[in-house]
Design an enzyme around this catalytic site. Sequence first.
Site, mmCIF file in Angstrom:
data_model
loop_
_atom_site.group_PDB
_atom_site.id
_atom_site.type_symbol
_atom_site.label_atom_id
_atom_site.label_comp_id
_atom_site.label_asym_id
_atom_site.label_seq_id
_atom_site.Cartn_x
_atom_site.Cartn_y
_atom_site.Cartn_z
ATOM 1 N N GLU A 131 10.817 15.055 15.444
ATOM 2 C CA GLU A 131 11.090 15.079 14.009
ATOM 3 C C GLU A 131 10.234 16.179 13.375
ATOM 4 O O GLU A 131 9.020 16.202 13.543
ATOM 5 C CB GLU A 131 10.687 13.707 13.445
ATOM 6 N N LYS A 186 0.846 -1.198 0.000
ATOM 7 C CA LYS A 186 0.000 0.000 0.000
ATOM 8 C C LYS A 186 0.879 1.244 0.000
ATOM 9 O O LYS A 186 1.577 1.534 0.973
ATOM 10 C CB LYS A 186 -0.910 0.037 1.230
ATOM 11 N N GLY A 195 3.790 3.330 13.618
ATOM 12 C CA GLY A 195 4.582 2.130 13.927
ATOM 13 C C GLY A 195 4.094 1.489 15.222
ATOM 14 O O GLY A 195 3.921 0.265 15.313
ATOM 15 N N GLU A 234 10.513 0.771 10.101
ATOM 16 C CA GLU A 234 11.511 1.814 9.848
ATOM 17 C C GLU A 234 10.803 3.132 10.113
ATOM 18 O O GLU A 234 9.940 3.530 9.333
ATOM 19 C CB GLU A 234 12.032 1.690 8.419
ATOM 20 N N CYS A 266 13.644 10.606 6.587
ATOM 21 C CA CYS A 266 13.672 10.054 7.948
ATOM 22 C C CYS A 266 15.061 10.168 8.567
ATOM 23 O O CYS A 266 15.187 10.299 9.771
ATOM 24 C CB CYS A 266 13.191 8.613 7.949
HETATM 25 P P1 NAI Z 1 2.149 8.008 8.420
HETATM 26 O O1 NAI Z 1 3.038 7.210 9.272
HETATM 27 O O2 NAI Z 1 0.784 8.310 8.897
HETATM 28 O O3 NAI Z 1 1.984 7.301 6.994
HETATM 29 C C1 NAI Z 1 2.849 6.328 6.471
HETATM 30 C C2 NAI Z 1 2.024 5.228 5.801
HETATM 31 O O4 NAI Z 1 1.258 4.523 6.772
HETATM 32 C C3 NAI Z 1 1.017 5.716 4.772
HETATM 33 O O5 NAI Z 1 0.973 4.786 3.712
HETATM 34 C C4 NAI Z 1 -0.288 5.695 5.543
HETATM 35 O O6 NAI Z 1 -1.420 5.570 4.729
HETATM 36 C C5 NAI Z 1 -0.133 4.475 6.394
HETATM 37 N N1 NAI Z 1 -0.925 4.453 7.624
HETATM 38 C C6 NAI Z 1 -1.403 5.502 8.341
HETATM 39 N N2 NAI Z 1 -2.066 5.058 9.427
HETATM 40 C C7 NAI Z 1 -2.017 3.709 9.395
HETATM 41 C C8 NAI Z 1 -2.493 2.674 10.258
HETATM 42 N N3 NAI Z 1 -3.159 2.954 11.368
HETATM 43 N N4 NAI Z 1 -2.237 1.405 9.931
HETATM 44 C C9 NAI Z 1 -1.539 1.107 8.829
HETATM 45 N N5 NAI Z 1 -1.067 2.030 7.981
HETATM 46 C C10 NAI Z 1 -1.285 3.317 8.255
HETATM 47 O O7 NAI Z 1 2.888 9.348 8.060
HETATM 48 P P2 NAI Z 1 2.213 10.731 7.617
HETATM 49 O O8 NAI Z 1 0.938 11.023 8.357
HETATM 50 O O9 NAI Z 1 2.110 10.712 6.180
HETATM 51 O O10 NAI Z 1 3.282 11.749 8.136
HETATM 52 C C11 NAI Z 1 3.253 12.188 9.491
HETATM 53 C C12 NAI Z 1 4.636 12.345 10.046
HETATM 54 O O11 NAI Z 1 5.265 11.082 10.064
HETATM 55 C C13 NAI Z 1 5.558 13.220 9.242
HETATM 56 O O12 NAI Z 1 5.442 14.546 9.567
HETATM 57 C C14 NAI Z 1 6.895 12.678 9.623
HETATM 58 O O13 NAI Z 1 7.320 13.267 10.817
HETATM 59 C C15 NAI Z 1 6.635 11.209 9.840
HETATM 60 N N6 NAI Z 1 7.015 10.376 8.693
HETATM 61 C C16 NAI Z 1 8.158 9.673 8.771
HETATM 62 C C17 NAI Z 1 8.571 8.919 7.703
HETATM 63 C C18 NAI Z 1 9.835 8.141 7.749
HETATM 64 O O14 NAI Z 1 10.303 7.699 6.719
HETATM 65 N N7 NAI Z 1 10.404 7.920 8.897
HETATM 66 C C19 NAI Z 1 7.820 8.866 6.473
HETATM 67 C C20 NAI Z 1 6.583 9.600 6.500
HETATM 68 C C21 NAI Z 1 6.234 10.338 7.580
#
Ligand code: NAI
Length: 795
Positions: free
Chosen positions: A398, A192, A249, A266, A300
């Site tokens: 972050e 996804k 996570g 990650e 990240c």
């Molecule tokens: P997110 O962690 O919500 O989204 C990442 C992925 O997880 C997306 O595909 C999303 O649809 C999915 N997701 C969201 N909620 C879920 C759930 N309950 N169960 C399974 N999958 C789920 O990240 P978001 O909201 O896009 O960004 C928020 C913050 O997260 C950013 O400001 C940043 O600080 C951090 N982030 C960190 C990343 C990294 O690579 N470490 C990447 C993206 C965001």
Amino acid sequence: MSIVEKFISMEYGPAPEDPREALVWLDRHGRRLGHFINGDWQAPAEGQYFETADPSSGEALAAVAQGSAADVDAAVRAARSALPVWQALTAHARSRYLYALARQVQKQSRRLAVLETIDNGKPIRESRDIDIPLVARHFYYHAGWAQLLNQNFPGYTACGVVGQIIPWNFPLLMLAWKIAPALASGNTVVLKPAEFTPLTALAFADICREVGLPPGVVNIVTGDGSTGEALVKHPQIDKIAFTGSTEVGRAIRKATANSHKRLSLELGGKSPFIIFEDADLDSAVEGLVDGIWFNQGQVCCAGSRLLMQESIAEMLLAKVRDRMNMLRIGPPLDKAIDIGAIVARIQLERIQGLVDRGVADGATCWQPPGLTMPSRGFYFPPTLLSGVHPTSVVAQQEIFGPVLVAMTFRTPREAVELANNNVYGLASSVWSESINVALHVASQLKAGVVWINSTNLFDAACGFGGYRESGYGREGGKEGLLEYLEPVWFKNAPHAQTKDLVIRQSSKGHGDLGAPPIDRTVKLYIGGKQVRPDSGYSIEVYGADGKVLGEAPLGNRKDIRNAVEAARKAESWSKATAHARAQILYYIAENLSQRANEISLRLSAVVDREKAEAEVQCAIERVFSYAAWADKYEGVVHSPPFRNVTLAMHEPIGTIGVVCPSELPLLGFVSLVMPAIATGNTVVVIPSERYPLIAGDLYQIFETSDLPGGTVNLVTGRSSELMKVLAEHSDLDAIWCFSDDASSATAKLLSIGNLKQVFTNEGRAIDWFSADQGEGLWFLRHAVQVKNIWVPYGE
Ligand code: NAI
């Protein structure tokens, strides 16, 4: 403007990349894309679509399917039916598919780069020169692993159907990091993509069709967090691999606790960028530009915390500001742009909110005064926050935007303290012309990646992943592949048959045994000392004949806290050389061997004599085995395609809580504790609940074997209660729980506070007597985390 005027001003003119090919691809799909399930496009079951837009203009690009639980179910079924087909292929055939994917990505690289840029907002320079070449490299590298799988991983098999959830910051690259190792090791996949950036994953689906990948091997379901949630909860998924925020996570760890799904995470980071006074400052500033302004800081592992030696701070910040004045922000398709658009409005607001918070906390905010900001789209100027207090929100959280937070330090020691003063541990960058200082600091940083005099270097051969709350598991390298493999015996192991234990608390206070005398009373063993339990109570221990054999202390929360503190302080063990650790393990084996008769005699009160003798002999051999491993379970040196070497070091995880199986009190104990300490961890152990008296024999052996106090701490008592205290403890780095199904689930559930690593038998029966099952690489792998230290060479 005349040519002469251009030469004088040296201004860049616009140099836009042509987006037509990408737009033609979107048009070919009618700008409306369904899910990719079982090798075909499928409309969403509930008919819902959402829009994906170009963040540089806000204009809609296409409508994309919103995945429901029914769509996820269809995709998982497709992946499940494709599993035997994919696994029936030879390793060579699977390798050819991965090779074909790599070739096809390369052939379509320009279109993919443009598609990535218009969907995500990142500069075309980055998607063209970094993201897409790394995607191709990942598939090539894993085509190699697919070919060599059987020779390299005998006795291992694929996890099965893997659910993969990726973020929006490197959409196609994260897809490659997930799909390539999964396919190479024989899994099938449901992926996804993030809701902001689904397009390149769907273009990749087209590529899967073009290379003739068997239907169902790769399935792509688009949607938001609810789609991800449905995937995580699907009962037919064997493993979840996630990249994204720490918050999600944690939610995934919780949602999978009551299942046997494998999990790799990650997560976020707040990576330190440490510059010493002897560094080549101009290079360091260039590194910093890459470290924090690459991909608008939505990385990240962004070098978002600048730690400068005090003596050079002012000069360095002046250089940083000068360089920031030269950064160009604008349309990401312009090839001469440094900073593109932020992925979405909500992200822009998050960044602004955190910057405001930093200023309110006392930081000084600086942004290039002459910067021309685009008139539409989502842009955030490069920002420097200086004078930041280490405890300020902006120094700890972050920001995920182009915001650099600067602090100073005086000595290397202070630099390490500041760098590690954070819950994350993803990456770090160290700048010094002294290789001694740089490597010394690198060895002390709690981070999965350390770049020396460099930053943001990635390669498929070098594992990437975090320490602490940055998650667990690695992507890339051999260790990345192991995340998708399981020992065959473990996969087929039956569920353990556990009898309910009846534990009776002694009516007398501990030590107050009265008459008639009872055989044995043991104590807790904490910090190298035998101590009485905080509760002052004991539990009675019974033999096979139902008679009382002795009493063991009833440990409680306070005893566990003391034990964890003692284990934390026993740093000398993790710093000891592998040779020194091996010597002590041999010494333990020797002392165990000297007491073999008396211990087997005592054990024969709970099992028959023959079995007791066999257990002791096998335990001696096992300790020997890990003494042998102590100086042989080493890292490797990678040679990525740069002028550098990457040292993939095996580092201990830290302090591990170990819950021993009830059966085989001695063998179960050494099978878990020895791999943990052989690799430099310290442990807090709950010995067998059935026969905790073994603690007495063990600490006497440790005391006579020169094992430093605090390396192994023993707390006896009610196993399931003590396990919960361990699992919740925020200063413990991992929990190993080898008990029943329910305990495995509880350990996972309670581990989410500090996201400690969890290693359990998933309630399965392990034949501890067998060397194939009871010892070796499977245990050692869980006892270490790989730190990749990138060391450049040449002028
Ligand atoms: P997110 O962690 O919500 O989204 C990442 C992925 O997880 C997306 O595909 C999303 O649809 C999915 N997701 C969201 N909620 C879920 C759930 N309950 N169960 C399974 N999958 C789920 O990240 P978001 O909201 O896009 O960004 C928020 C913050 O997260 C950013 O400001 C940043 O600080 C951090 N982030 C960190 C990343 C990294 O690579 N470490 C990447 C993206 C965001």
